[in-house]
Scaffold this active site. Sequence first.
Site, PDB file in Angstrom:
ATOM      1  N   THR A  52       0.708  -1.211  -0.049  1.00 25.61           N
ATOM      2  CA  THR A  52       0.087   0.120  -0.005  1.00 25.61           C
ATOM      3  C   THR A  52       0.858   1.226   0.012  1.00 25.61           C
ATOM      4  O   THR A  52       0.548   2.275  -0.642  1.00 25.61           O
ATOM      5  CB  THR A  52      -0.926   0.030   1.482  1.00 25.61           C
ATOM      6  OG1 THR A  52      -1.781  -1.098   1.162  1.00 25.61           O
ATOM      7  CG2 THR A  52      -1.639   1.257   1.285  1.00 25.61           C
ATOM      8  N   ASP A 100       1.716  -7.010  -4.318  1.00 18.04           N
ATOM      9  CA  ASP A 100       0.888  -7.129  -2.917  1.00 18.04           C
ATOM     10  C   ASP A 100       1.635  -8.056  -2.354  1.00 18.04           C
ATOM     11  O   ASP A 100       2.023  -9.097  -2.780  1.00 18.04           O
ATOM     12  CB  ASP A 100      -0.456  -7.486  -3.406  1.00 18.04           C
ATOM     13  CG  ASP A 100      -1.453  -7.444  -2.071  1.00 18.04           C
ATOM     14  OD1 ASP A 100      -2.180  -6.591  -2.080  1.00 18.04           O
ATOM     15  OD2 ASP A 100      -1.295  -8.313  -1.316  1.00 18.04           O
ATOM     16  N   THR A 116       1.851  -4.734   4.165  1.00 22.01           N
ATOM     17  CA  THR A 116       1.611  -5.049   5.415  1.00 22.01           C
ATOM     18  C   THR A 116       1.132  -6.770   5.659  1.00 22.01           C
ATOM     19  O   THR A 116       1.485  -7.115   6.568  1.00 22.01           O
ATOM     20  CB  THR A 116       1.022  -4.233   6.296  1.00 22.01           C
ATOM     21  OG1 THR A 116      -0.466  -4.233   5.516  1.00 22.01           O
ATOM     22  CG2 THR A 116       1.400  -2.754   6.114  1.00 22.01           C
ATOM     23  N   ASP A 117       0.566  -7.024   4.753  1.00 28.76           N
ATOM     24  CA  ASP A 117      -0.073  -8.430   4.987  1.00 28.76           C
ATOM     25  C   ASP A 117       0.603  -9.551   5.609  1.00 28.76           C
ATOM     26  O   ASP A 117       0.398 -10.545   6.236  1.00 28.76           O
ATOM     27  CB  ASP A 117      -1.276  -8.664   3.780  1.00 28.76           C
ATOM     28  CG  ASP A 117      -2.354  -7.850   3.575  1.00 28.76           C
ATOM     29  OD1 ASP A 117      -2.752  -6.970   4.505  1.00 28.76           O
ATOM     30  OD2 ASP A 117      -2.892  -7.544   2.572  1.00 28.76           O
ATOM     31  N   GLN A 174      -3.626 -21.803  18.817  1.00 31.49           N
ATOM     32  CA  GLN A 174      -4.575 -20.486  18.081  1.00 31.49           C
ATOM     33  C   GLN A 174      -4.467 -19.348  19.146  1.00 31.49           C
ATOM     34  O   GLN A 174      -4.882 -18.259  18.675  1.00 31.49           O
ATOM     35  CB  GLN A 174      -5.993 -20.993  18.272  1.00 31.49           C
ATOM     36  CG  GLN A 174      -5.930 -22.340  17.278  1.00 31.49           C
ATOM     37  CD  GLN A 174      -7.618 -22.974  17.373  1.00 31.49           C
ATOM     38  OE1 GLN A 174      -8.486 -22.193  17.908  1.00 31.49           O
ATOM     39  NE2 GLN A 174      -7.417 -23.983  16.787  1.00 31.49           N
TER      40      GLN A 174
HETATM   41  N1  ASP Z   1      -2.365  -5.873   0.521  1.00 33.64           N
HETATM   42  C1  ASP Z   1      -1.460  -4.693   0.870  1.00 33.64           C
HETATM   43  C2  ASP Z   1      -0.323  -5.841   0.947  1.00 33.64           C
HETATM   44  O1  ASP Z   1       0.035  -6.528   1.858  1.00 33.64           O
HETATM   45  C3  ASP Z   1      -1.793  -4.253   2.227  1.00 33.64           C
HETATM   46  C4  ASP Z   1      -0.628  -3.552   2.708  1.00 33.64           C
HETATM   47  O2  ASP Z   1       0.289  -2.946   2.194  1.00 33.64           O
HETATM   48  O3  ASP Z   1      -0.909  -2.667   3.723  1.00 33.64           O
HETATM   49  O4  ASP Z   1       0.474  -5.628  -0.029  1.00 33.64           O
END
Ligand code: ASP
Length: 335
Positions: free
Chosen positions: A16, A59, A91-92, A270
């Site tokens: 992102t 991504d 971030t993912d 978990q």
């Molecule tokens: N879908 C994006 C990624 O992980 C989310 C992000 O960067 O916040 O590439």
Amino acid sequence: MPPVKRRVLILHTGGTLGMRPRTADQALAPDEFGSAILESVPELAEIAEIDARVLCNLDSCDVTPAHWESFAREIAGAVDGWNGIVVTHGTDAMAYTASALSFLLRNLPKPVILTGAQRPLADPRSDGRANLVGAVDLATRPIPEVGIYFDGHLLRGNRTTKRSTFAFAAYRSPNFPPLAEIGTGVRMLSEPLRPRGPLAIEGRFDARVAAVRLLPGQPAEPLCCLAQSGVGAVLVQAFGVGNVPVVDRGVARAIATLVEAGIVVAIGSQSLHGLVDLTHYAGGRLAREVGAVGTGDMTTEAAAVKLMYLLGTCGGPAEVRERLLTPIAGEVTPA
Ligand code: ASP
């Protein structure tokens, strides 16, 4: 004499942070990224001399073990010329990449700080600017390990998990204290790792790992079917400290079938915080009796990536089981 300017290399991999605002699926072109970063965050140039290179623009859910290996080669090849390296990443799946780099890059002499953003850099409310400023600042300091910097905290990368899709404080490190905190100054909170020899890329990944989360009353067949699937390891996210059902023994029998087929079965939890202990309850003891091994206090991300790493690096399932709880880069607390 003017102070010597620090030098930080930014390696962009996607996510992102580098996307255009309001069109979250449209990435900036590679040749736009370097200038866009310095235009959006000009203060970076006050902290360090910056060079930015685009390695890919993905991504992070499309980042694979082959990317991890190529990022590690880029970092190892570049590290000598810089005080530190910042890797901008989606971030993912950032916690998986951070774990992978920490296992591959042995005796890292400089900081490698991963960061990103929940909102694109060009968005007026982007968290990316502060994250980049903090990451670049930390990359000039003697913190020679792979970290994730987000929202004021530097976390050991392989101890980190994404906890929120909403909050700017997107990550947490449930079983290890933050390495550093940035407020009005920079405060170190834990002792960083130290290199014990020359930097080397060690090992490779074998991605044939499946993860299964146990559900109450879940049939055992899907787990059992993995015996014929070609995977080399299964990470079972069991209940609490690593328990499987004991009244209905279907899951335990499925684990036994996997183990007999030469598949490593690792038991995770978990629960986010705490550790797996296969001696505590009958359910954990049963899993151990049928050949499973616990993952200690590793995050799911670190345990999964470590299974891939050990599968790709060790001589067979016995060695993978034996090395699973031996720390490589501070990812697990020794028993
Ligand atoms: N879908 C994006 C990624 O992980 C989310 C992000 O960067 O916040 O590439």
